[in-house]
Design a protein around this motif. Structure first.
Motif, PDB file in Angstrom:
ATOM      1  N   LEU A  68      16.720  10.490  -6.574  1.00 49.97           N
ATOM      2  CA  LEU A  68      15.348  10.168  -6.188  1.00 49.97           C
ATOM      3  C   LEU A  68      14.626   9.433  -7.307  1.00 49.97           C
ATOM      4  O   LEU A  68      13.868   8.489  -7.065  1.00 49.97           O
ATOM      5  CB  LEU A  68      14.589  11.442  -5.821  1.00 49.97           C
ATOM      6  N   ARG A  69      14.885   9.851  -8.540  1.00 47.96           N
ATOM      7  CA  ARG A  69      14.260   9.175  -9.680  1.00 47.96           C
ATOM      8  C   ARG A  69      14.758   7.735  -9.803  1.00 47.96           C
ATOM      9  O   ARG A  69      13.971   6.808 -10.060  1.00 47.96           O
ATOM     10  CB  ARG A  69      14.562   9.946 -10.967  1.00 47.96           C
ATOM     11  N   TYR A  72      13.046   5.692  -7.164  1.00 48.14           N
ATOM     12  CA  TYR A  72      11.651   5.471  -7.516  1.00 48.14           C
ATOM     13  C   TYR A  72      11.516   4.397  -8.589  1.00 48.14           C
ATOM     14  O   TYR A  72      10.661   3.491  -8.489  1.00 48.14           O
ATOM     15  CB  TYR A  72      11.016   6.781  -7.979  1.00 48.14           C
ATOM     16  N   GLU A  73      12.367   4.476  -9.606  1.00 41.64           N
ATOM     17  CA  GLU A  73      12.336   3.466 -10.676  1.00 41.64           C
ATOM     18  C   GLU A  73      12.727   2.095 -10.140  1.00 41.64           C
ATOM     19  O   GLU A  73      12.406   1.065 -10.753  1.00 41.64           O
ATOM     20  CB  GLU A  73      13.278   3.873 -11.812  1.00 41.64           C
ATOM     21  N   GLY A  77       9.506   4.772  -2.633  1.00 38.22           N
ATOM     22  CA  GLY A  77       8.882   6.074  -2.556  1.00 38.22           C
ATOM     23  C   GLY A  77       9.810   7.022  -1.826  1.00 38.22           C
ATOM     24  O   GLY A  77      11.016   6.789  -1.750  1.00 38.22           O
ATOM     25  N   VAL A  78       9.256   8.098  -1.263  1.00 37.97           N
ATOM     26  CA  VAL A  78      10.085   9.077  -0.565  1.00 37.97           C
ATOM     27  C   VAL A  78       9.404   9.540   0.716  1.00 37.97           C
ATOM     28  O   VAL A  78       8.175   9.595   0.810  1.00 37.97           O
ATOM     29  CB  VAL A  78      10.395  10.321  -1.433  1.00 37.97           C
ATOM     30  N   ALA A  89      11.055  15.889  -4.732  1.00 43.68           N
ATOM     31  CA  ALA A  89      10.367  14.629  -5.021  1.00 43.68           C
ATOM     32  C   ALA A  89       9.430  14.777  -6.210  1.00 43.68           C
ATOM     33  O   ALA A  89       9.357  13.908  -7.083  1.00 43.68           O
ATOM     34  CB  ALA A  89       9.603  14.162  -3.785  1.00 43.68           C
ATOM     35  N   ILE A  94       7.833  11.604  -8.591  1.00 39.38           N
ATOM     36  CA  ILE A  94       7.322  10.650  -7.606  1.00 39.38           C
ATOM     37  C   ILE A  94       5.896  11.042  -7.231  1.00 39.38           C
ATOM     38  O   ILE A  94       5.647  12.169  -6.799  1.00 39.38           O
ATOM     39  CB  ILE A  94       8.235  10.608  -6.371  1.00 39.38           C
ATOM     40  N   ARG A  98       3.163   7.711  -3.287  1.00 38.70           N
ATOM     41  CA  ARG A  98       4.438   7.121  -2.850  1.00 38.70           C
ATOM     42  C   ARG A  98       5.224   8.100  -1.989  1.00 38.70           C
ATOM     43  O   ARG A  98       6.442   7.963  -1.836  1.00 38.70           O
ATOM     44  CB  ARG A  98       5.269   6.734  -4.074  1.00 38.70           C
ATOM     45  N   THR A  99       4.533   9.097  -1.426  1.00 39.25           N
ATOM     46  CA  THR A  99       5.196  10.166  -0.681  1.00 39.25           C
ATOM     47  C   THR A  99       4.615  10.253   0.728  1.00 39.25           C
ATOM     48  O   THR A  99       3.398  10.162   0.912  1.00 39.25           O
ATOM     49  CB  THR A  99       5.003  11.509  -1.392  1.00 39.25           C
TER      50      THR A  99
END
Length: 456
Positions: A68-69, A72-73, A77-78, A89, A94, A98-99
């Protein structure tokens, strides 16, 4: 991940001891390939719209914090659908902005937390919307709020993953009597309801059906905005669901294919008036994961060769129980991780679990496998090694991310260590072994023993 890259990674995993008699099953993630997929996704939509787009990765596809990281980088988003996924998340750093929270069964507590954090929420039904009414009235929120609708456009080839059927459990069914009118009125009664969400399904859904579902949601948004006399709905969440090709290394269909189809089918969606949210999962990661397992034994039964490996239902649950819908390729390597050669022989590839159906492949033509060989199962980067099925108390395998080096080598990092036997015992109540035989039976945590002095 090209074939040569996979071959090098398999060889390196064996040489570096990531796969060994002590660790007979492990999983690999191609970090470079994941980054390429995120670029392909963002570029595809940039090419067809100037509007802002949040690509929210569906955490269910790979609930691993380092993954997930990484996403995101890479600009994503998630999308989360449970308190556990939201916790993952947040652990990945995050931000709420962005969620997106989806789920057909959100509790009061989940909704309250999301609204307090400012996370975008898509209500699944009108009853949930009534819950949100009360929460919004009691405490202001910065959360963008929407409602999920089911356009009822039909099913794909896998019924269980088709979410826009006539009787789907998701969203408000637009073609049911009175439903469309109720949805329109729900928006007119709630000026703060500014998003509309739909999702037609995932694997087995043709692109044309996905676009048809999006078109239905777009038409509804236009209707609501017209009746409101303003652009009340400013964002359309079009879900995800791009199917994956499990038959070869070719990545088809592509995000660019889908984006172009949307531009042709629903041009108004992409003219800049609506911000967009997508929720892709499987298509971002599947091609970049490979499960490796050692062949423990080979045998023959009824004239059919069988290779017994350490990867089965605990990893490939869907494949084992529904092989017609979820077939996987099998690649053969020798004990040193080199591609196995030889005249193909029709054989079964079995897993370690104690039931007859634990088969990764049946009647598959492969070079003859031998004890100590390695089977590689590609296209398993989404759902397969991240959703463990604890049959026979088989442990979760380690997951390793890898990148190639300039000199042709491979560098691995541990994403998740293999589950230990102590961890299996602990999560199976190992510290509470006697609670069912105590007289009188009591819970030592909720009902501790009285103090001895007080008893006296």
């Amino acid at each position: 991940m090209t074939l040569s890259e996979r071959d090098r990674a398999v060889r390196a995993a064996v040489e570096q001891g990531l796969l060994s008699p002590a660790e007979p099953v492990t999983a690999l993630l191609d970090v470079t390939g994941i980054r390429a997929s995120t670029t392909a996704l963002t570029s595809a939509f940039t090419a067809v719209t100037s509007a802002p787009v949040l690509h929210a990765f569906a955490v269910k596809a790979c609930p691993l914090v380092p993954v997930l990281r990484l996403l995101y980088e890479s600009g994503l988003g998630v999308e989360v659908a449970s308190p556990g996924e939201l916790a993952l998340a947040r652990a990945a750093g995050i931000p709420p902005s962005r969620t997106v929270l989806d789920s057909p069964a959100k509790t009061h507590a989940e909704l309250r937390q999301a609204l307090a954090l400012g996370i975008a929420v898509n209500a699944d039904n009108l009853q949930e919307l009534a819950r949100i009414d009360a929460l919004v009235a009691s405490a202001p929120t910065a959360s963008p709020l929407g409602l999920r609708v089911n356009p009822q456009v039909g099913a794909g080839s896998i019924g269980a993953l088709s979410t826009a059927t006539a009787t789907s459990k998701f969203g408000v069914a637009l073609r049911d009597e009175g439903a469309r009118e109720a949805v329109v009125q729900a928006y007119l009664d709630r000026p703060w309801l500014t998003r509309l969400h739909t999702h037609t399904g995932s694997q087995g859904i043709p692109l044309a059906l996905m676009a048809e579902g999006v078109a239905a949601a777009y038409a509804l948004a236009e209707e609501i905005n017209a009746k409101a006399g303003r652009q009340q709905i400013d964002t359309l969440d079009i879900g995800g669901g791009l199917p994956v090709n499990f038959a070869s290394d070719e990545e088809t269909p592509t995000y660019a294919d889908y984006a172009r189809l949307l531009a042709a089918t629903v041009p108004g969606l992409l003219d800049g008036r609506y911000a967009l949210v997508t929720e892709f999962g499987r298509s971002l990661l599947a091609k970049h994961g490979t499960v490796l397992a050692r062949v423990e034994y080979t045998k023959t039964s009824g004239g059919r060769p069988i290779a017994v490996t350490h990867a089965g239902v605990q990893i490939a649950t869907r494949t084992v129980y529904a092989p017609g819908s979820w077939p996987l390729r099998i690649l053969a390597y020798d004990a040193e991780g080199r591609p196995r050669t030889g005249e193909p022989v029709v054989q079964d590839v079995a897993g370690p679990a104690c039931f007859a159906g634990d088969l990764l492949a049946t009647g598959r033509a492969l070079p003859p496998l031998r004890p100590g060989d390695v089977v590689a199962v590609p296209d398993t980067g989404a759902y397969y090694f991240a959703h463990h099925y604890a049959y026979n108390s088989l442990p979760r395998p380690a997951v390793h991310g890898f990148t190639p080096t300039d000199d042709g080598g491979t560098v691995f990092v541990a994403v998740r260590p293999a589950q230990t036997l102590d961890e299996i015992v602990a999560e199976s109540g190992g510290a509470r072994s006697g609670v069912l035989v105590h007289e009188p039976m009591r819970d030592p945590v909720r009902d501790p023993a009285p103090d001895a002095d007080m008893e006296a």
